[in-house]
Design an enzyme around this catalytic site. Structure first.
Site, PDB file in Angstrom:
ATOM      1  N   ARG A  37      -7.318 -12.816   9.892  1.00  0.00           N
ATOM      2  CA  ARG A  37      -6.402 -12.078   9.024  1.00  0.00           C
ATOM      3  C   ARG A  37      -6.467 -10.560   9.271  1.00  0.00           C
ATOM      4  O   ARG A  37      -5.481  -9.854   9.036  1.00  0.00           O
ATOM      5  CB  ARG A  37      -6.728 -12.364   7.555  1.00  0.00           C
ATOM      6  CG  ARG A  37      -6.476 -13.809   7.120  1.00  0.00           C
ATOM      7  CD  ARG A  37      -5.010 -14.082   6.884  1.00  0.00           C
ATOM      8  NE  ARG A  37      -4.741 -15.433   6.430  1.00  0.00           N
ATOM      9  CZ  ARG A  37      -4.633 -15.791   5.153  1.00  0.00           C
ATOM     10  NH1 ARG A  37      -4.835 -14.893   4.191  1.00  0.00           N
ATOM     11  NH2 ARG A  37      -4.361 -17.035   4.821  1.00  0.00           N
ATOM     12  N   ASP A 141       0.483 -10.075  -9.996  1.00  0.00           N
ATOM     13  CA  ASP A 141      -0.294 -10.336  -8.792  1.00  0.00           C
ATOM     14  C   ASP A 141      -1.103  -9.084  -8.491  1.00  0.00           C
ATOM     15  O   ASP A 141      -0.734  -7.982  -8.937  1.00  0.00           O
ATOM     16  CB  ASP A 141       0.630 -10.675  -7.608  1.00  0.00           C
ATOM     17  CG  ASP A 141      -0.101 -11.424  -6.507  1.00  0.00           C
ATOM     18  OD1 ASP A 141      -0.032 -12.665  -6.484  1.00  0.00           O
ATOM     19  OD2 ASP A 141      -0.768 -10.769  -5.679  1.00  0.00           O
TER      20      ASP A 141
END
Length: 273
Positions: A37, A141
């Protein structure tokens, strides 16, 4: 430029910072995932390796890089009406109770697919006279980037593969020319959903109360003690008798708040004494 290698020291520094700051937990088995990632990001910044990247994240002025790292490490695949049994249960519950008011919280809303799916369902129930007009949805979020995307409500058409043709016609606009292959949620529906940034590992004050909370596919990022703390913290914002939905792959999380199981990963909050 050679590909940077993530050694144990750098892995420990980066994941330790993630856990301390936002509660994210990455065991040694996730080392390859963390490397995959973040490798491109290390290269984009022109850094020599992950040690330099850890230095940047730990610095007082990281230029927003910590938030970027959180985004890269937590972004999930998502789509509309994921785990449809939860939406079917919610519909049946609302058809039974026929509330005039309803407040829903999508507590790990990512790009907004879940929040807008819920909005489509509630708008349909309102049109049928099952639900009053006073309903609202909040999506939160930790990632500012995904929230900015959610507000726009633009998605690849593939993400709406579980949306019926009737709902697509009612609630979405299909892109044309350079926007072909994309769909935008109509403004009339986007206006019913608001989004905001929130860290589930930090205190939550006066956000609710809510009648329904979705807390799906985010607990996988936390260790067991953090999972329990997050669930109890979130449940403090749910009305007694309200519904909680967790991700079906996450199982039941131990918490101190009384819950009644309704279906796999679907719960009702116990009435307060």
């Amino acid at each position: 430029m050679s590909t940077p290698q993530l050694n144990d020291r750098s892995f420990g520094r980066i994941t330790g910072l993630m856990h301390e700051a936002v509660g994210l937990s990455f065991t040694r088995s996730k080392k390859a995932l963390v490397s995959a990632r973040l490798t491109n990001r290390v290269q984009q910044l022109g850094l020599t390796g992950f040690e330099d990247y850890a230095d940047l994240l730990e610095g007082a002025d990281d230029g927003g890089e910590f938030q970027m790292a959180v985004d890269l490490l937590t972004t999930n695949e998502t789509y509309f009406f994921r785990e449809p049994a939860h939406f079917a249960l919610l519909q049946a519950e609302l058809q039974r109770t026929r509330p005039q008011k309803l407040a829903v919280w999508s507590a790990a809303s990512s790009f907004g697919d879940e929040a807008y799916s819920t909005a489509m369902l509630l708008a349909d129930l309102q049109a049928q006279g099952t639900l009053g007009a006073d309903w609202s949805i909040l999506g939160t979020d930790i990632s500012e980037r995904v929230l900015q995307s959610a507000v726009q409500g633009i998605y690849p058409a593939e993400r709406l593969r579980e949306v019926s043709p009737q709902r697509l016609k009612r609630y979405c606009l299909r892109g044309e020319a350079e926007s072909e292959g994309f769909v935008q949620v109509r403004e009339s529906l986007r206006e019913r959903v608001r989004f905001g940034q929130l860290n589930l590992c930090a205190p939550i004050d006066n956000l609710g109360p809510f009648d329904v909370i979705f807390l799906r596919n985010v607990l996988i990022y936390f260790d067991p003690p953090t999972k329990s703390a997050v669930v109890d913290r979130v449940l403090s914002q749910l009305r007694p008798g309200g519904l909680l939905f967790l991700g079906t792959a996450e199982g039941r999380v131990p918490c101190s708040t009384p819950l009644t199981v309704l279906a796999p990963s679907a719960y009702r909050k116990g009435n307060e004494r």
